[in-house]
Design a protein around this motif. Sequence first.
Motif, PDB file in Angstrom:
ATOM      1  N   LEU A 128       0.837  -1.187   0.000  1.00  0.00           N
ATOM      2  CA  LEU A 128       0.000   0.000   0.000  1.00  0.00           C
ATOM      3  C   LEU A 128       0.875   1.241   0.000  1.00  0.00           C
ATOM      4  O   LEU A 128       1.737   1.389   0.866  1.00  0.00           O
ATOM      5  N   LEU A 129       0.679   2.093  -0.998  1.00  0.00           N
ATOM      6  CA  LEU A 129       1.322   3.400  -1.005  1.00  0.00           C
ATOM      7  C   LEU A 129       0.405   4.340  -0.249  1.00  0.00           C
ATOM      8  O   LEU A 129      -0.785   4.417  -0.545  1.00  0.00           O
ATOM      9  N   GLU A 130       0.948   5.018   0.733  1.00  0.00           N
ATOM     10  CA  GLU A 130       0.112   5.914   1.548  1.00  0.00           C
ATOM     11  C   GLU A 130       0.916   7.136   1.941  1.00  0.00           C
ATOM     12  O   GLU A 130       2.121   7.058   2.145  1.00  0.00           O
ATOM     13  N   LYS A 131       0.226   8.251   2.035  1.00  0.00           N
ATOM     14  CA  LYS A 131       0.872   9.496   2.471  1.00  0.00           C
ATOM     15  C   LYS A 131       1.042   9.449   3.981  1.00  0.00           C
ATOM     16  O   LYS A 131       0.152   9.002   4.699  1.00  0.00           O
ATOM     17  N   GLY A 132       2.203   9.901   4.448  1.00  0.00           N
ATOM     18  CA  GLY A 132       2.443   9.955   5.885  1.00  0.00           C
ATOM     19  C   GLY A 132       3.138   8.724   6.424  1.00  0.00           C
ATOM     20  O   GLY A 132       3.529   7.824   5.682  1.00  0.00           O
ATOM     21  N   ASN A 133       3.257   8.692   7.762  1.00  0.00           N
ATOM     22  CA  ASN A 133       4.004   7.625   8.435  1.00  0.00           C
ATOM     23  C   ASN A 133       3.151   6.457   8.885  1.00  0.00           C
ATOM     24  O   ASN A 133       3.674   5.469   9.371  1.00  0.00           O
ATOM     25  N   ARG A 134       1.843   6.588   8.810  1.00  0.00           N
ATOM     26  CA  ARG A 134       0.958   5.531   9.305  1.00  0.00           C
ATOM     27  C   ARG A 134      -0.191   5.306   8.339  1.00  0.00           C
ATOM     28  O   ARG A 134      -0.539   6.179   7.572  1.00  0.00           O
ATOM     29  N   VAL A 135      -0.745   4.126   8.458  1.00  0.00           N
ATOM     30  CA  VAL A 135      -1.943   3.803   7.698  1.00  0.00           C
ATOM     31  C   VAL A 135      -2.969   3.298   8.706  1.00  0.00           C
ATOM     32  O   VAL A 135      -2.643   2.542   9.619  1.00  0.00           O
ATOM     33  N   SER A 136      -4.209   3.725   8.549  1.00  0.00           N
ATOM     34  CA  SER A 136      -5.238   3.362   9.530  1.00  0.00           C
ATOM     35  C   SER A 136      -5.601   1.884   9.431  1.00  0.00           C
ATOM     36  O   SER A 136      -5.517   1.274   8.359  1.00  0.00           O
ATOM     37  N   GLU A 137      -6.013   1.330  10.553  1.00  0.00           N
ATOM     38  CA  GLU A 137      -6.456  -0.070  10.580  1.00  0.00           C
ATOM     39  C   GLU A 137      -7.675  -0.266   9.686  1.00  0.00           C
ATOM     40  O   GLU A 137      -7.819  -1.303   9.041  1.00  0.00           O
ATOM     41  N   ASP A 138      -8.556   0.728   9.628  1.00  0.00           N
ATOM     42  CA  ASP A 138      -9.740   0.628   8.773  1.00  0.00           C
ATOM     43  C   ASP A 138      -9.344   0.499   7.302  1.00  0.00           C
ATOM     44  O   ASP A 138      -9.918  -0.284   6.561  1.00  0.00           O
TER      45      ASP A 138
END
Length: 163
Positions: free
Chosen positions: A134-144
Amino acid sequence: QSCARRHRLEAPRRMACCAGCLGPSLPPHYTFSNSARNARGDARISPDKRIYLSVFFPDSERARPAHFFFDRTKATSRVVEDAVAYAGLQLDRGRLVGSPEKLNLFTLEGEVLRTDLPLDAHLGATLHPSDVLLLEKGNRVSEDRLDAIKAAVEQQNGACVVM
C-alpha cells in the motif's frame, strides 16, 4: 440451497447469487486494473530476478491498484516510482506533487518498507513474493484502511468462484 450447489455443473464463474458471500461490489479504486498473469513491469528484467507484488494507491488518488513485477536487486524506491508512474501520478522528492506528506510503502500488516534498501533486503522478513503493498501518504496507515484492502483482496481472489 448454496450458490455452489445450485451451479455445480456449470463452468467456473461468478454468479449473481454470489453477492451474499462476496458482499457489495467494490469501488473502482479497490479493484485491480489488471490480472496477476498480466503484471506490469520491465520486460528486460530476467525472470529469475523478478518479484511479483500488488500495489494499492492512496485513497485520495482514486487510482486503481495493479499487479506488478520488479527487479528484486533494485532499491525498494523503484516500487514507489514505477507504481506512481503507472497510475499517472507525479513524484517530487518522495511526495506526490501537491502533497506535503512523504509517500511511504506499507505491508498489509501496517509495516513501513525502507525505500533505501533493495527489495531483497526485505524478502523473508517483512516482504514475500505476491504480497500486497500500500502506497500511503504519511508515516501511518489506519487499521480501517488496511482492513478494507484486505477484504477487497480476498473478494477479488475469487473466494466464491463456482467450480
